[in-house]
Design a protein around this motif. Sequence first.
Motif, PDB file in Angstrom:
ATOM      1  N   GLY A 203       0.954  -0.925  -0.121  1.00  0.00           N
ATOM      2  CA  GLY A 203      -0.381  -0.117  -0.212  1.00  0.00           C
ATOM      3  C   GLY A 203       0.743   1.170  -0.049  1.00  0.00           C
ATOM      4  O   GLY A 203       0.631   2.631  -0.961  1.00  0.00           O
ATOM      5  N   ALA A 204       2.176   1.489   0.667  1.00  0.00           N
ATOM      6  CA  ALA A 204       3.291   2.424   0.954  1.00  0.00           C
ATOM      7  C   ALA A 204       3.663   2.384  -0.567  1.00  0.00           C
ATOM      8  O   ALA A 204       3.797   4.332  -0.499  1.00  0.00           O
ATOM      9  N   ALA A 205       3.897   1.482  -1.264  1.00  0.00           N
ATOM     10  CA  ALA A 205       4.598   2.079  -2.546  1.00  0.00           C
ATOM     11  C   ALA A 205       3.733   2.362  -3.370  1.00  0.00           C
ATOM     12  O   ALA A 205       4.008   3.553  -3.839  1.00  0.00           O
ATOM     13  N   LEU A 206       2.850   1.808  -3.413  1.00  0.00           N
ATOM     14  CA  LEU A 206       1.626   2.707  -4.466  1.00  0.00           C
ATOM     15  C   LEU A 206       0.997   4.171  -4.019  1.00  0.00           C
ATOM     16  O   LEU A 206       1.062   4.630  -5.350  1.00  0.00           O
ATOM     17  N   TRP A 207       1.322   3.772  -2.544  1.00  0.00           N
ATOM     18  CA  TRP A 207       1.006   5.637  -2.316  1.00  0.00           C
ATOM     19  C   TRP A 207       1.578   6.650  -2.676  1.00  0.00           C
ATOM     20  O   TRP A 207       1.384   7.588  -3.823  1.00  0.00           O
ATOM     21  N   ALA A 208       3.034   6.010  -2.391  1.00  0.00           N
ATOM     22  CA  ALA A 208       4.185   6.763  -3.083  1.00  0.00           C
ATOM     23  C   ALA A 208       3.762   7.195  -4.470  1.00  0.00           C
ATOM     24  O   ALA A 208       4.362   7.700  -5.446  1.00  0.00           O
ATOM     25  N   GLY A 209       3.390   6.168  -5.621  1.00  0.00           N
ATOM     26  CA  GLY A 209       3.555   6.249  -7.012  1.00  0.00           C
ATOM     27  C   GLY A 209       1.810   7.545  -7.066  1.00  0.00           C
ATOM     28  O   GLY A 209       2.452   7.860  -7.731  1.00  0.00           O
ATOM     29  N   GLU A 210       1.269   6.996  -6.086  1.00  0.00           N
ATOM     30  CA  GLU A 210       0.216   8.214  -6.492  1.00  0.00           C
ATOM     31  C   GLU A 210       1.289   9.741  -6.216  1.00  0.00           C
ATOM     32  O   GLU A 210       0.712  10.402  -6.917  1.00  0.00           O
ATOM     33  N   GLN A 211       1.727   9.795  -5.481  1.00  0.00           N
ATOM     34  CA  GLN A 211       1.868  10.984  -4.875  1.00  0.00           C
ATOM     35  C   GLN A 211       2.816  11.589  -5.814  1.00  0.00           C
ATOM     36  O   GLN A 211       2.903  12.959  -5.505  1.00  0.00           O
ATOM     37  N   GLN A 212       3.838  11.038  -6.052  1.00  0.00           N
ATOM     38  CA  GLN A 212       5.450  11.106  -6.473  1.00  0.00           C
ATOM     39  C   GLN A 212       5.190  12.549  -8.217  1.00  0.00           C
ATOM     40  O   GLN A 212       6.166  13.448  -7.637  1.00  0.00           O
ATOM     41  N   PRO A 213       4.377  12.466  -8.794  1.00  0.00           N
ATOM     42  CA  PRO A 213       4.433  13.410  -9.985  1.00  0.00           C
ATOM     43  C   PRO A 213       4.536  15.137  -9.000  1.00  0.00           C
ATOM     44  O   PRO A 213       4.796  16.005  -9.545  1.00  0.00           O
ATOM     45  N   ALA A 214       3.078  14.828  -7.880  1.00  0.00           N
ATOM     46  CA  ALA A 214       3.560  16.038  -7.698  1.00  0.00           C
ATOM     47  C   ALA A 214       4.122  16.496  -6.360  1.00  0.00           C
ATOM     48  O   ALA A 214       4.790  17.610  -6.252  1.00  0.00           O
ATOM     49  N   TYR A 215       4.260  15.450  -6.066  1.00  0.00           N
ATOM     50  CA  TYR A 215       5.241  15.829  -4.276  1.00  0.00           C
ATOM     51  C   TYR A 215       7.065  15.606  -4.715  1.00  0.00           C
ATOM     52  O   TYR A 215       7.103  16.263  -3.578  1.00  0.00           O
ATOM     53  N   ALA A 216       6.640  14.833  -5.667  1.00  0.00           N
ATOM     54  CA  ALA A 216       8.409  15.451  -6.004  1.00  0.00           C
ATOM     55  C   ALA A 216       8.772  14.700  -7.059  1.00  0.00           C
ATOM     56  O   ALA A 216       9.195  13.283  -7.728  1.00  0.00           O
ATOM     57  N   PRO A 217       8.682  15.423  -8.144  1.00  0.00           N
ATOM     58  CA  PRO A 217       9.090  15.064  -9.462  1.00  0.00           C
ATOM     59  C   PRO A 217      10.485  15.257  -9.510  1.00  0.00           C
ATOM     60  O   PRO A 217      10.730  14.967 -10.620  1.00  0.00           O
ATOM     61  N   ASP A 218      10.965  15.904  -8.341  1.00  0.00           N
ATOM     62  CA  ASP A 218      12.685  15.898  -8.708  1.00  0.00           C
ATOM     63  C   ASP A 218      13.037  14.739  -9.084  1.00  0.00           C
ATOM     64  O   ASP A 218      14.257  13.468  -9.385  1.00  0.00           O
ATOM     65  N   LEU A 219      12.056  13.383  -8.513  1.00  0.00           N
ATOM     66  CA  LEU A 219      12.806  12.116  -8.359  1.00  0.00           C
ATOM     67  C   LEU A 219      12.305  11.807 -10.035  1.00  0.00           C
ATOM     68  O   LEU A 219      11.384  11.745 -10.597  1.00  0.00           O
ATOM     69  N   ASP A 220      13.207  10.337 -10.450  1.00  0.00           N
ATOM     70  CA  ASP A 220      13.215   9.740 -11.196  1.00  0.00           C
ATOM     71  C   ASP A 220      12.969   8.607 -11.129  1.00  0.00           C
ATOM     72  O   ASP A 220      13.307   7.435 -11.727  1.00  0.00           O
ATOM     73  N   LEU A 221      11.541   8.356 -11.167  1.00  0.00           N
ATOM     74  CA  LEU A 221      10.587   7.357 -11.637  1.00  0.00           C
ATOM     75  C   LEU A 221      10.401   6.179 -12.477  1.00  0.00           C
ATOM     76  O   LEU A 221      10.054   6.845 -13.254  1.00  0.00           O
ATOM     77  N   VAL A 222      10.751   5.325 -12.057  1.00  0.00           N
ATOM     78  CA  VAL A 222      10.455   4.249 -13.875  1.00  0.00           C
ATOM     79  C   VAL A 222       9.633   3.268 -13.365  1.00  0.00           C
ATOM     80  O   VAL A 222       8.973   2.430 -14.689  1.00  0.00           O
ATOM     81  N   GLY A 223       8.924   2.681 -11.791  1.00  0.00           N
ATOM     82  CA  GLY A 223       8.075   1.518 -11.686  1.00  0.00           C
ATOM     83  C   GLY A 223       7.999   1.434  -9.847  1.00  0.00           C
ATOM     84  O   GLY A 223       8.774   1.668  -9.524  1.00  0.00           O
ATOM     85  N   VAL A 224       7.029   0.785 -10.093  1.00  0.00           N
ATOM     86  CA  VAL A 224       6.318   0.683  -8.760  1.00  0.00           C
ATOM     87  C   VAL A 224       5.676  -0.940  -8.547  1.00  0.00           C
ATOM     88  O   VAL A 224       5.129  -1.435  -9.134  1.00  0.00           O
TER      89      VAL A 224
END
Length: 397
Positions: A203-224
């Motif tokens: 649950g926490a990982a998917l929440w991080a995935g949902e929040q990342q674009p607005a909260y942490a656009p500095d991260l180069d996220l490639v998968g969840v």
Amino acid sequence: MRALSAILAALTMAVTVAAAPSAEAVDPGPADDSFYVPPAPLPPGAPGDVIRWRPAKIGPPKTPINETVTAYQVMYRSTDALGQPNAVTGTVVVPKRVDPAAAPIVGLAAGTHGPAFRCTPSKMIDAGAFYEQPAVNDMLTAGYAVAITDYEGYKPDPRTTYVVGQSMGHAVIDAVRAAQRLPETKLSKSAKVVFRGYSQGGGAALWAGEQQPAYAPDLDLVGVVGGGVPADLTQVALQLDGKRGFGLLMYSLSGLDTAYPDLKLDTYLNDAGRALLAEMRGDACTMELLLRYKDKKLIDYTTSSPVLTPPWLARVAENKLGGTPVAVPVLQYHATNDDLVDYSQAQALRDTYCSKGVKLTWRTQATDHITLVYQGNADAKAFIADRLAGKPATTTC
């Protein structure tokens, strides 16, 4: 049963876009448990900034893995469920055989560890009793750095926010930022990032995935990667009362109450309920939650049930996954015979994500919740490797 025995044995051993990060070095923190006590007031900074750190280890000093990695415990700034700054601790592990400047980073969201301070994931790691260590070892062997959050509230007087996605997602994201910003790690701020977790961690990982674009656009996220995900807390709770997972239900109520003081859990409890929560916060880790409190009923610990009251339903709704599509490929997996986290609500999340265009890979195994902690590692490992290699993601939607 073999997997259950393994997890219980391991546990027994342990008896808002961020501003630019500060370039200042941070001195090591205290060696004792005061390390976990947030400073008051918090120092100025942005989410992910390191407040303090200290050298760490994986199990006893002569454990072989300590020869192959460098580990750090960190306290870092993050954001709670009400949008206020807080301090969270965690562990960062970097394999020695790779160039840290080129290493990807996996933000690992730990599964349920329990409300007592001794259950803190970083303490479990230090004791060699972290039940998800096999997954950590796989990632280290693959050459990835791993940032493992403790989540909010683990300190000598613990007040954890269990299953509160609005807090947990931030903690996962900011653990990765802290790993990048601690100069001693030498990790790159442009490193590829994956979020991964199972059960609470799923649950926490998917929440991080949902929040990342607005909260942490500095991260180069490639998968969840999210396994055994408690996406809809109401549906999960309804399957726990009077059953094996009752301890998880009470812990969830406590976590929500901690995150949202307006819920006033104490007003719903009788004396037995207050005593039970005090006992859990003082001593209960996952083993106790599953064994000591199994088959108990909420009616015996409350004067009235908070579960379906409007204030509680409103806060639970704020922590229901699926409201925002994850922008990167997702692996979601679940046990079809899950006895702790309802299978149907995980299917509902899958359908919601698919309807919103998420590139989702869905996997199931005909087993129970705890067994899949381990049996899900192979799929997770392969998915992460493909995303970090830049391979196009497929979808089962």
